[in-house]
Design an enzyme around this catalytic site. Structure first.
Site, PDB file in Angstrom:
ATOM      1  N   LYS A 121      -3.457 -58.862  42.072  1.00 36.28           N
ATOM      2  CA  LYS A 121      -3.479 -58.897  43.534  1.00 36.28           C
ATOM      3  C   LYS A 121      -4.911 -58.984  44.038  1.00 36.28           C
ATOM      4  CE  LYS A 121       0.585 -56.131  44.587  1.00 36.28           C
ATOM      5  NZ  LYS A 121       0.675 -54.718  44.206  1.00 36.28           N
ATOM      6  N   LYS A 152     -11.581 -50.256  36.786  1.00 35.35           N
ATOM      7  CA  LYS A 152     -11.827 -50.335  38.232  1.00 35.35           C
ATOM      8  C   LYS A 152     -13.108 -49.605  38.599  1.00 35.35           C
ATOM      9  CE  LYS A 152      -7.160 -51.035  40.095  1.00 35.35           C
ATOM     10  NZ  LYS A 152      -6.100 -50.458  40.917  1.00 35.35           N
ATOM     11  N   LYS A 206      -5.350 -61.044  33.567  1.00 35.82           N
ATOM     12  CA  LYS A 206      -4.036 -60.805  34.166  1.00 35.82           C
ATOM     13  C   LYS A 206      -4.004 -61.359  35.589  1.00 35.82           C
ATOM     14  CE  LYS A 206      -3.198 -56.832  36.029  1.00 35.82           C
ATOM     15  NZ  LYS A 206      -2.917 -55.468  36.461  1.00 35.82           N
TER      16      LYS A 206
HETATM   17  P1  TYM Z   1       1.079 -52.767  41.300  1.00 39.55           P
HETATM   18  O1  TYM Z   1       1.342 -52.721  42.758  1.00 39.55           O
HETATM   19  O2  TYM Z   1      -0.285 -53.117  40.825  1.00 39.55           O
HETATM   20  O3  TYM Z   1       2.080 -53.778  40.608  1.00 39.55           O
HETATM   21  C1  TYM Z   1       3.496 -53.719  40.837  1.00 39.55           C
HETATM   22  C2  TYM Z   1       4.243 -54.067  39.547  1.00 39.55           C
HETATM   23  O4  TYM Z   1       3.889 -55.385  39.104  1.00 39.55           O
HETATM   24  C3  TYM Z   1       3.477 -55.340  37.731  1.00 39.55           C
HETATM   25  N1  TYM Z   1       2.429 -56.377  37.511  1.00 39.55           N
HETATM   26  C4  TYM Z   1       2.531 -57.375  36.626  1.00 39.55           C
HETATM   27  N2  TYM Z   1       3.487 -57.718  35.752  1.00 39.55           N
HETATM   28  C5  TYM Z   1       3.283 -58.836  35.005  1.00 39.55           C
HETATM   29  N3  TYM Z   1       2.164 -59.618  35.084  1.00 39.55           N
HETATM   30  C6  TYM Z   1       1.177 -59.312  35.949  1.00 39.55           C
HETATM   31  N4  TYM Z   1       0.110 -60.094  36.020  1.00 39.55           N
HETATM   32  C7  TYM Z   1       1.321 -58.145  36.777  1.00 39.55           C
HETATM   33  N5  TYM Z   1       0.553 -57.555  37.728  1.00 39.55           N
HETATM   34  C8  TYM Z   1       1.241 -56.475  38.165  1.00 39.55           C
HETATM   35  C9  TYM Z   1       2.940 -53.934  37.544  1.00 39.55           C
HETATM   36  O5  TYM Z   1       2.972 -53.542  36.192  1.00 39.55           O
HETATM   37  C10 TYM Z   1       3.882 -53.121  38.375  1.00 39.55           C
HETATM   38  O6  TYM Z   1       5.066 -52.833  37.646  1.00 39.55           O
HETATM   39  N6  TYM Z   1       0.594 -47.958  40.052  1.00 39.55           N
HETATM   40  C11 TYM Z   1       1.555 -49.002  40.313  1.00 39.55           C
HETATM   41  C12 TYM Z   1       2.516 -48.654  41.426  1.00 39.55           C
HETATM   42  C13 TYM Z   1       3.235 -47.356  41.277  1.00 39.55           C
HETATM   43  C14 TYM Z   1       4.339 -47.085  40.431  1.00 39.55           C
HETATM   44  C15 TYM Z   1       4.713 -45.746  40.691  1.00 39.55           C
HETATM   45  C16 TYM Z   1       5.026 -47.865  39.505  1.00 39.55           C
HETATM   46  C17 TYM Z   1       2.983 -46.208  41.996  1.00 39.55           C
HETATM   47  N7  TYM Z   1       3.880 -45.248  41.636  1.00 39.55           N
HETATM   48  C18 TYM Z   1       5.764 -45.145  40.011  1.00 39.55           C
HETATM   49  C19 TYM Z   1       6.094 -47.256  38.828  1.00 39.55           C
HETATM   50  C20 TYM Z   1       6.442 -45.919  39.082  1.00 39.55           C
HETATM   51  C21 TYM Z   1       0.810 -50.274  40.740  1.00 39.55           C
HETATM   52  O7  TYM Z   1      -0.273 -50.222  41.219  1.00 39.55           O
HETATM   53  O8  TYM Z   1       1.533 -51.402  40.625  1.00 39.55           O
END
Ligand code: TYM
Length: 341
Positions: A203, A118, A200
């Site tokens: 979002k 990023k 991947k």
């Molecule tokens: P975030 O918001 O980017 O994504 C949420 C969840 O979706 C999963 N994910 C995917 N899984 C499969 N294929 C994809 N293309 C894909 N894109 C996203 C992510 O792995 C995630 O599980 N930092 C985290 C949020 C967070 C968090 C936490 C997670 C903050 N605190 C504590 C677990 C525990 C994030 O940005 O996820």
């Protein structure tokens, strides 16, 4: 004192309220949260503070935060069985982040792959972006979570949370924090972009036409995205690691995750397919059928914002009851004076 009731294991996961939640988020994360609600004690957090690590439009962020809450509930997260809350409603998260910052070496954060990716794309990198995994560690550790269900891309961050927990325990008190484990689903852990199966599904690219299936997309739009999905010039419908076949592999992986079928059964379903066109349509139809009831329920929830806010306030209260005593214990251990003695 561990946060368990009836010896159930504690699950914590989070999702950012920015961009559009897509099929990768759903198959990689949300769906596993929904499936395990009865077996575990669950905390699901809409991590609005994490979203601020890149610039946001305030009104849009506010809308997306409520909208994501409605999507999660529509997807089957049940406020009666799980604690669903907004991160900034529980101030212990930001405070725990500060305390953990003060025991986390900078080098650990500079090594994070997501930070490097990023940061490389931005002219000016905000401190919050570097610190993001420490806030995430605080999220998880405050609840003594044993399990953190995430997609593959978050595994490194959960491993960092383990390192931080272990360091804290060795500095202050053995076994004070539960050392959490990432739980990665077998199918759907990594859903790739439909327009480019080598990146991947993300979002930040969800606005690009044909890249992602957003959970609230209309059936027509979903079918259009699948019809345009990039494949290869061959005709073989097989699961494969060959980069050349990444598009077909992604479509089959999505179908496998959506239907819960084995690889053999998935291939049997496509044995009579007339080429990739047919494959794309059938996978698209399976996704449309899975998402239709979610969209319907979402619309109902968004029509009653007062009820949504009430559910979120209740979730925050339940979360605070666990997070605040844990934070106070941290403060005491680290030498801070608690108000009132
Ligand atoms: P975030 O918001 O980017 O994504 C949420 C969840 O979706 C999963 N994910 C995917 N899984 C499969 N294929 C994809 N293309 C894909 N894109 C996203 C992510 O792995 C995630 O599980 N930092 C985290 C949020 C967070 C968090 C936490 C997670 C903050 N605190 C504590 C677990 C525990 C994030 O940005 O996820």
């Amino acid at each position: 004192m561990e946060n368990t009731s009836n010896n159930k294991r504690v699950v914590f996961s989070g999702i950012q309220p920015t961009g559009n939640i897509h099929l990768g988020n759903y198959l990689g994360a949300v769906r596993q949260w929904v499936a395990r609600q009865d077996e575990k004690v669950n905390y699901f957090c809409i991590v609005d503070l994490h979203s601020l690590t890149v610039p946001q439009d305030p009104a849009e962020l506010r809308f997306q935060t409520r909208s994501l809450a409605a999507i999660l509930m529509a997807a089957g997260l049940d406020p009666a069985r799980s604690t669903i809350f907004i991160q900034s409603h529980v101030t212990a998260h930001a405070e725990a982040c500060w305390l953990l910052n003060c025991i986390t070496p900078l080098g650990w954060l500079q090594r994070m792959t997501q930070f490097k990716d990023k940061a490389a794309k931005q002219e000016s990198v905000l401190t919050g972006l570097l610190d993001y995994p420490v806030l995430m560690a605080g999220d998880i550790l405050l609840y003594d979570a044993h399990e953190v269900p995430v997609g593959e891309d978050q595994k490194q961050h959960v491993e960092l949370a383990r390192d931080i927990a272990q360091r804290y325990n060795s500095l202050y008190e053995e076994e004070f924090f539960v050392v959490p484990e990432p739980v990665i689903p077998e199918a759907g852990a990594r859903v790739m972009g439909l327009d480019d199966p080598h990146v991947k599904m993300s979002k930040s690219l969800a606005h690009v036409r044909g890249h992602a299936v957003r959970l609230l997309d209309e059936p027509d739009e979903i079918m259009r995205s699948f019809r345009r999905a990039v494949t290869d010039s061959g005709r073989e419908i097989v699961f494969s690691d060959d980069p050349e076949k990444a598009g077909v592999n992604n479509l089959l992986t999505i179908y496998k995750a959506v239907t819960g079928k084995s690889e053999a059964d998935v291939l049997a379903d496509f044995a009579d397919a007339r080429g990739y066109g047919d494959l794309k349509v059938r996978v698209g139809e399976a996704v449309v059928a899975m998402l239709a009831p979610i969209r319907e329920r979402y619309n109902e929830l968004m029509a009653d914002p007062a009820e949504l806010d009430r559910l979120l306030a209740k979730g925050a209260e339940q979360a605070r009851a666990v997070a605040t005593p844990k934070l106070d214990a941290m403060k005491e251990m680290m030498g801070l004076v608690l108000p009132g003695g």
